[in-house]
Design a protein around this motif. Sequence first.
Motif, PDB file in Angstrom:
ATOM      1  N   ASN A 212      -1.696  -8.136   3.455  1.00  0.00           N
ATOM      2  CA  ASN A 212      -1.487  -6.771   3.926  1.00  0.00           C
ATOM      3  C   ASN A 212      -2.046  -5.793   2.895  1.00  0.00           C
ATOM      4  O   ASN A 212      -1.806  -5.948   1.697  1.00  0.00           O
ATOM      5  N   PRO A 213      -2.805  -4.777   3.336  1.00  0.00           N
ATOM      6  CA  PRO A 213      -3.389  -3.819   2.390  1.00  0.00           C
ATOM      7  C   PRO A 213      -2.376  -3.188   1.436  1.00  0.00           C
ATOM      8  O   PRO A 213      -2.722  -2.829   0.312  1.00  0.00           O
ATOM      9  N   LYS A 214      -1.107  -3.086   1.860  1.00  0.00           N
ATOM     10  CA  LYS A 214      -0.098  -2.488   0.983  1.00  0.00           C
ATOM     11  C   LYS A 214       0.138  -3.329  -0.265  1.00  0.00           C
ATOM     12  O   LYS A 214       0.512  -2.805  -1.317  1.00  0.00           O
ATOM     13  N   LEU A 215      -0.062  -4.648  -0.148  1.00  0.00           N
ATOM     14  CA  LEU A 215       0.156  -5.529  -1.295  1.00  0.00           C
ATOM     15  C   LEU A 215      -1.048  -5.572  -2.235  1.00  0.00           C
ATOM     16  O   LEU A 215      -0.940  -6.047  -3.363  1.00  0.00           O
ATOM     17  N   MET A 216      -2.194  -5.091  -1.759  1.00  0.00           N
ATOM     18  CA  MET A 216      -3.400  -5.154  -2.584  1.00  0.00           C
ATOM     19  C   MET A 216      -3.260  -4.315  -3.849  1.00  0.00           C
ATOM     20  O   MET A 216      -3.760  -4.681  -4.911  1.00  0.00           O
ATOM     21  N   LYS A 217      -2.581  -3.185  -3.737  1.00  0.00           N
ATOM     22  CA  LYS A 217      -2.372  -2.333  -4.910  1.00  0.00           C
ATOM     23  C   LYS A 217      -1.626  -3.093  -5.995  1.00  0.00           C
ATOM     24  O   LYS A 217      -1.995  -3.051  -7.178  1.00  0.00           O
ATOM     25  N   ALA A 218      -0.583  -3.827  -5.590  1.00  0.00           N
ATOM     26  CA  ALA A 218       0.215  -4.581  -6.559  1.00  0.00           C
ATOM     27  C   ALA A 218      -0.597  -5.709  -7.184  1.00  0.00           C
ATOM     28  O   ALA A 218      -0.570  -5.912  -8.405  1.00  0.00           O
ATOM     29  N   ILE A 219      -1.340  -6.444  -6.366  1.00  0.00           N
ATOM     30  CA  ILE A 219      -2.114  -7.577  -6.878  1.00  0.00           C
ATOM     31  C   ILE A 219      -3.221  -7.106  -7.813  1.00  0.00           C
ATOM     32  O   ILE A 219      -3.434  -7.682  -8.886  1.00  0.00           O
TER      33      ILE A 219
ATOM     34  N   GLN B 270       8.135 -10.102  -9.543  1.00  0.00           N
ATOM     35  CA  GLN B 270       9.426 -10.335  -8.900  1.00  0.00           C
ATOM     36  C   GLN B 270       9.850  -9.124  -8.073  1.00  0.00           C
ATOM     37  O   GLN B 270      10.405  -9.271  -6.980  1.00  0.00           O
ATOM     38  N   GLU B 271       9.562  -7.939  -8.581  1.00  0.00           N
ATOM     39  CA  GLU B 271       9.901  -6.728  -7.831  1.00  0.00           C
ATOM     40  C   GLU B 271       9.056  -6.622  -6.566  1.00  0.00           C
ATOM     41  O   GLU B 271       9.548  -6.225  -5.507  1.00  0.00           O
ATOM     42  N   ALA B 272       7.774  -6.993  -6.667  1.00  0.00           N
ATOM     43  CA  ALA B 272       6.876  -6.894  -5.514  1.00  0.00           C
ATOM     44  C   ALA B 272       7.255  -7.876  -4.415  1.00  0.00           C
ATOM     45  O   ALA B 272       7.179  -7.555  -3.226  1.00  0.00           O
ATOM     46  N   MET B 273       7.677  -9.088  -4.805  1.00  0.00           N
ATOM     47  CA  MET B 273       8.015 -10.089  -3.784  1.00  0.00           C
ATOM     48  C   MET B 273       9.524 -10.241  -3.609  1.00  0.00           C
ATOM     49  O   MET B 273       9.984 -11.105  -2.862  1.00  0.00           O
ATOM     50  N   GLU B 274      10.280  -9.405  -4.327  1.00  0.00           N
ATOM     51  CA  GLU B 274      11.736  -9.341  -4.193  1.00  0.00           C
ATOM     52  C   GLU B 274      12.398 -10.691  -4.463  1.00  0.00           C
ATOM     53  O   GLU B 274      13.283 -11.134  -3.728  1.00  0.00           O
ATOM     54  N   GLY B 275      11.947 -11.347  -5.513  1.00  0.00           N
ATOM     55  CA  GLY B 275      12.538 -12.624  -5.887  1.00  0.00           C
ATOM     56  C   GLY B 275      11.659 -13.356  -6.878  1.00  0.00           C
ATOM     57  O   GLY B 275      10.683 -12.802  -7.386  1.00  0.00           O
TER      58      GLY B 275
ATOM     59  N   TYR C 203       3.063 -12.868   0.263  1.00  0.00           N
ATOM     60  CA  TYR C 203       4.089 -13.167  -0.728  1.00  0.00           C
ATOM     61  C   TYR C 203       3.819 -14.500  -1.426  1.00  0.00           C
ATOM     62  O   TYR C 203       4.155 -14.684  -2.594  1.00  0.00           O
ATOM     63  N   ARG C 204       3.197 -15.430  -0.695  1.00  0.00           N
ATOM     64  CA  ARG C 204       2.839 -16.704  -1.331  1.00  0.00           C
ATOM     65  C   ARG C 204       1.782 -16.482  -2.411  1.00  0.00           C
ATOM     66  O   ARG C 204       1.789 -17.149  -3.448  1.00  0.00           O
ATOM     67  N   LYS C 205       0.867 -15.550  -2.171  1.00  0.00           N
ATOM     68  CA  LYS C 205      -0.143 -15.230  -3.188  1.00  0.00           C
ATOM     69  C   LYS C 205       0.521 -14.651  -4.436  1.00  0.00           C
ATOM     70  O   LYS C 205       0.193 -15.018  -5.566  1.00  0.00           O
ATOM     71  N   LEU C 206       1.459 -13.737  -4.231  1.00  0.00           N
ATOM     72  CA  LEU C 206       2.196 -13.175  -5.360  1.00  0.00           C
ATOM     73  C   LEU C 206       2.982 -14.270  -6.079  1.00  0.00           C
ATOM     74  O   LEU C 206       3.052 -14.302  -7.310  1.00  0.00           O
ATOM     75  N   GLY C 207       3.574 -15.164  -5.288  1.00  0.00           N
ATOM     76  CA  GLY C 207       4.347 -16.256  -5.869  1.00  0.00           C
ATOM     77  C   GLY C 207       3.488 -17.190  -6.702  1.00  0.00           C
ATOM     78  O   GLY C 207       3.911 -17.664  -7.766  1.00  0.00           O
ATOM     79  N   LEU C 208       2.270 -17.453  -6.240  1.00  0.00           N
ATOM     80  CA  LEU C 208       1.358 -18.309  -7.000  1.00  0.00           C
ATOM     81  C   LEU C 208       0.987 -17.661  -8.329  1.00  0.00           C
ATOM     82  O   LEU C 208       0.987 -18.320  -9.379  1.00  0.00           O
TER      83      LEU C 208
ATOM     84  N   TRP D 130     -10.835 -16.377  -8.436  1.00  0.00           N
ATOM     85  CA  TRP D 130     -10.102 -16.138  -7.186  1.00  0.00           C
ATOM     86  C   TRP D 130     -11.102 -15.798  -6.085  1.00  0.00           C
ATOM     87  O   TRP D 130     -11.814 -14.804  -6.164  1.00  0.00           O
ATOM     88  N   ASP D 131     -11.122 -16.637  -5.070  1.00  0.00           N
ATOM     89  CA  ASP D 131     -12.050 -16.469  -3.951  1.00  0.00           C
ATOM     90  C   ASP D 131     -11.376 -15.675  -2.835  1.00  0.00           C
ATOM     91  O   ASP D 131     -10.446 -16.162  -2.189  1.00  0.00           O
ATOM     92  N   GLU D 132     -11.822 -14.451  -2.637  1.00  0.00           N
ATOM     93  CA  GLU D 132     -11.342 -13.557  -1.579  1.00  0.00           C
ATOM     94  C   GLU D 132      -9.817 -13.391  -1.588  1.00  0.00           C
ATOM     95  O   GLU D 132      -9.114 -13.858  -0.686  1.00  0.00           O
ATOM     96  N   PRO D 133      -9.281 -12.730  -2.593  1.00  0.00           N
ATOM     97  CA  PRO D 133      -7.822 -12.533  -2.668  1.00  0.00           C
ATOM     98  C   PRO D 133      -7.254 -11.747  -1.497  1.00  0.00           C
ATOM     99  O   PRO D 133      -6.052 -11.813  -1.229  1.00  0.00           O
ATOM    100  N   GLU D 134      -8.103 -11.018  -0.780  1.00  0.00           N
ATOM    101  CA  GLU D 134      -7.618 -10.191   0.332  1.00  0.00           C
ATOM    102  C   GLU D 134      -7.279 -10.985   1.585  1.00  0.00           C
ATOM    103  O   GLU D 134      -6.658 -10.452   2.522  1.00  0.00           O
ATOM    104  N   THR D 135      -7.649 -12.264   1.641  1.00  0.00           N
ATOM    105  CA  THR D 135      -7.441 -13.061   2.851  1.00  0.00           C
ATOM    106  C   THR D 135      -5.967 -13.099   3.249  1.00  0.00           C
ATOM    107  O   THR D 135      -5.102 -13.471   2.458  1.00  0.00           O
ATOM    108  N   ASN D 136      -5.687 -12.707   4.491  1.00  0.00           N
ATOM    109  CA  ASN D 136      -4.321 -12.689   5.045  1.00  0.00           C
ATOM    110  C   ASN D 136      -3.348 -11.856   4.213  1.00  0.00           C
ATOM    111  O   ASN D 136      -2.147 -12.140   4.167  1.00  0.00           O
TER     112      ASN D 136
END
Length: 345
Positions: free
Chosen positions: A250-257, A187-192, A219-224, A242-248
Amino acid sequence: MIERIKFERFTAFEKLEVPFSPGINILIGENGTGKTHILKAAYAACDITKTKGGFAEKINNVFLPSGKLIGRLVKRTAGSAKGSVEITRKIDGGKDISLRLSLSNHTTKPEKARVSGSTKAWQENPLETAYIPVKDMMANAPGFRSLYDEREIHFEEVYVDIIRKAFLPIARGPTEQPRKQLLKKLQEAMEGKVVAKNEEFFLSSKQGELEFTLLAEGYRKLGLLWMLIQNGTLLNGSVLFWDEPETNLNPKLMKAIVGILIELHRLGVQIVLSTHDYVILKEFDLQTKETDKIQFHSLYRSKTTGEIEIASTGKYLEISPNAIDDTFGSFVEREIERSMKGLGR
């Protein structure tokens, strides 16, 4: 937990055995080395423990060969040929059970293929699982489930499966503290947080509710992930593909995922993912501890036979061959070469 998967003349593989870590498994390799095929075959075997469907039928729906002719999944060769895929998993009590699918390139329908092994025990020991495909489906969820059920549309079944799992209601009982902490981090990462209304997904935040169609895919990936954790799909003993989580993403979100995936592993979720991304690989290398169970699987084609082979290791620096590292290393070499040429001017 999945122990291993064996292929013989199945899809791209002549003969291949993949040993799985009970923790995190990362598949790397150039295009055409079968990473997605490994994910799909293992997922199909796991999913039928909950749906009680047939293994051959699930394999056929997940791979979706032309004309739904299951025999087309046998590795292409001149003349007649037989192929198989066998998955072994460990159940409560430490016992290994296996499920094997055998077929020929002349097999036309799933019911004509042969399923053998511990078929009864396989169904009697359900395994919660989820497969996140490359293409995002959350923004296309409205009406898709009913359309898939009522019409012949050309979609691999993994796409409707993930929508169905996202819509599952919350599991009974209290939410454990570790799961609450994971949900809070997401929730903190996707702000909701995610809410579902009339088959639509929304991100609910201080600014209101934003439909997934207007939301960045990262954000949809985080939401899922939030939905799968919140409804209890991803709990101790479950498996996430999970097939290629990096698709679309942003590299900044990869740390969180990556951080969330590592936490899921520590809660008892087995993870199998494929990637072409250096940042994903390096984040796992930097964030995991010595106590974490992680295995890197490098798929490559033999220089002598041309067939797909595998090299597995628990250490990032020992991955070999490493197509991702090699590519990034070549950038450095090219940059040095360009700089050196400039010195001579």
